[in-house]
Enzyme design. Structure first.
Site, PDB file in Angstrom:
ATOM      1  N   ARG A  28       0.792  -1.238   0.000  1.00  0.00           N
ATOM      2  CA  ARG A  28       0.000   0.000   0.000  1.00  0.00           C
ATOM      3  C   ARG A  28       0.823   1.286   0.000  1.00  0.00           C
ATOM      4  O   ARG A  28       0.247   2.375   0.075  1.00  0.00           O
ATOM      5  CB  ARG A  28      -0.983   0.027   1.183  1.00  0.00           C
ATOM      6  CG  ARG A  28      -1.994  -1.096   1.176  1.00  0.00           C
ATOM      7  CD  ARG A  28      -3.212  -0.757   1.987  1.00  0.00           C
ATOM      8  NE  ARG A  28      -2.912  -0.568   3.399  1.00  0.00           N
ATOM      9  CZ  ARG A  28      -3.806  -0.168   4.295  1.00  0.00           C
ATOM     10  NH1 ARG A  28      -5.050   0.088   3.927  1.00  0.00           N
ATOM     11  NH2 ARG A  28      -3.467  -0.017   5.546  1.00  0.00           N
ATOM     12  N   ASP A  29       2.144   1.209  -0.094  1.00  0.00           N
ATOM     13  CA  ASP A  29       2.935   2.442  -0.139  1.00  0.00           C
ATOM     14  C   ASP A  29       4.222   2.216  -0.930  1.00  0.00           C
ATOM     15  O   ASP A  29       5.312   2.599  -0.487  1.00  0.00           O
ATOM     16  CB  ASP A  29       3.251   2.938   1.272  1.00  0.00           C
ATOM     17  CG  ASP A  29       3.674   4.417   1.282  1.00  0.00           C
ATOM     18  OD1 ASP A  29       3.369   5.128   0.306  1.00  0.00           O
ATOM     19  OD2 ASP A  29       4.310   4.846   2.256  1.00  0.00           O
ATOM     20  N   VAL A  30       4.072   1.614  -2.121  1.00  0.00           N
ATOM     21  CA  VAL A  30       5.233   1.403  -2.989  1.00  0.00           C
ATOM     22  C   VAL A  30       5.605   2.741  -3.626  1.00  0.00           C
ATOM     23  O   VAL A  30       4.804   3.359  -4.326  1.00  0.00           O
ATOM     24  CB  VAL A  30       4.920   0.362  -4.080  1.00  0.00           C
ATOM     25  CG1 VAL A  30       6.119   0.167  -5.005  1.00  0.00           C
ATOM     26  CG2 VAL A  30       4.511  -0.967  -3.447  1.00  0.00           C
TER      27      VAL A  30
END
Length: 207
Positions: A28-30
């Site tokens: 969820r935070d690449v």
């Protein structure tokens, strides 16, 4: 970065995402700041601080992640990570994220409605980035493993050539039969009807 420099990094990130997704975890935070490249060239995907298990029910509302790399999906999933990976690959090759905006609303609208400037992406990676940045999750690769396979194939292509991204579900695209195939089917159908006629008993004559 050049495509030759960016491709190994993208492959390593895809490999890390595949391991996370296999364990039922969505990152969820690449984003670039969460991708660490060591002096020996090894690549690590860091900061799973807002990662979510697939069986977890999200109670909070609003965007979670970094806006420049956040998918337009209503609910985050493994394919949301693939969208973020597409944003990262785009930035590695172009020098900036695919979408920009001065406010949260502007950024979210850009991800949801604007087309990415794919003409800026080098031809070898253009089809892959286009598939990863698809607005609808079902039009992206079904799993990160498919993106990894495409990345590996791209390394085998001659300079300037790309790989056409197949259907999102990974199945072979159903093509309409060509003229020769349709003609062959008609001939086979006629043969079957002819054989059936030969086997059919003759009608009785009326007296």
């Amino acid at each position: 970065l050049t495509w030759e420099e960016a491709r190994p990094i993208a492959l390593a990130v895809a490999r890390a995402l595949q391991a996370a997704h296999s364990a039922g975890v969505t990152h969820r935070d690449v984003k670039p700041s969460n991708i660490l490249v060591a002096d020996d060239g090894s690549v690590k995907l860091a900061d799973f601080g807002i990662a979510r298990a697939d069986d977890f029910t999200q109670l909070t509302q609003g965007p979670i992640g970094t806006l420049a790399y956040m998918s337009p999906d209503v609910r985050s999933s493994a394919r949301s990570d693939l969208y973020s990976l597409g944003c990262v690959i785009f930035e590695m090759l172009v020098g900036r994220p695919p979408f920009t905006g001065t406010t949260v609303t502007a950024m979210m609208k850009a991800h949801a409605f604007q087309k990415p400037p794919l003409h800026l992406v080098p031809p070898p990676a253009r089809s892959l980035v286009a598939g990863l940045l698809a607005k609808r999750p079902e039009r992206r690769p079904a799993a990160v493993g498919r993106a990894r396979r495409i990345l590996r194939r791209l390394g085998l292509q001659p300079q300037g050539h790309g790989v056409v991204l197949g259907p999102a579900d990974g199945e072979q695209e159903q093509r309409r039969p060509g003229r020769r195939a349709r003609h062959g089917r008609r001939e086979r159908g006629a043969d079957r009807r002819g054989r059936a006629a030969l086997l059919r008993p003759p009608p009785e004559r009326r007296r």
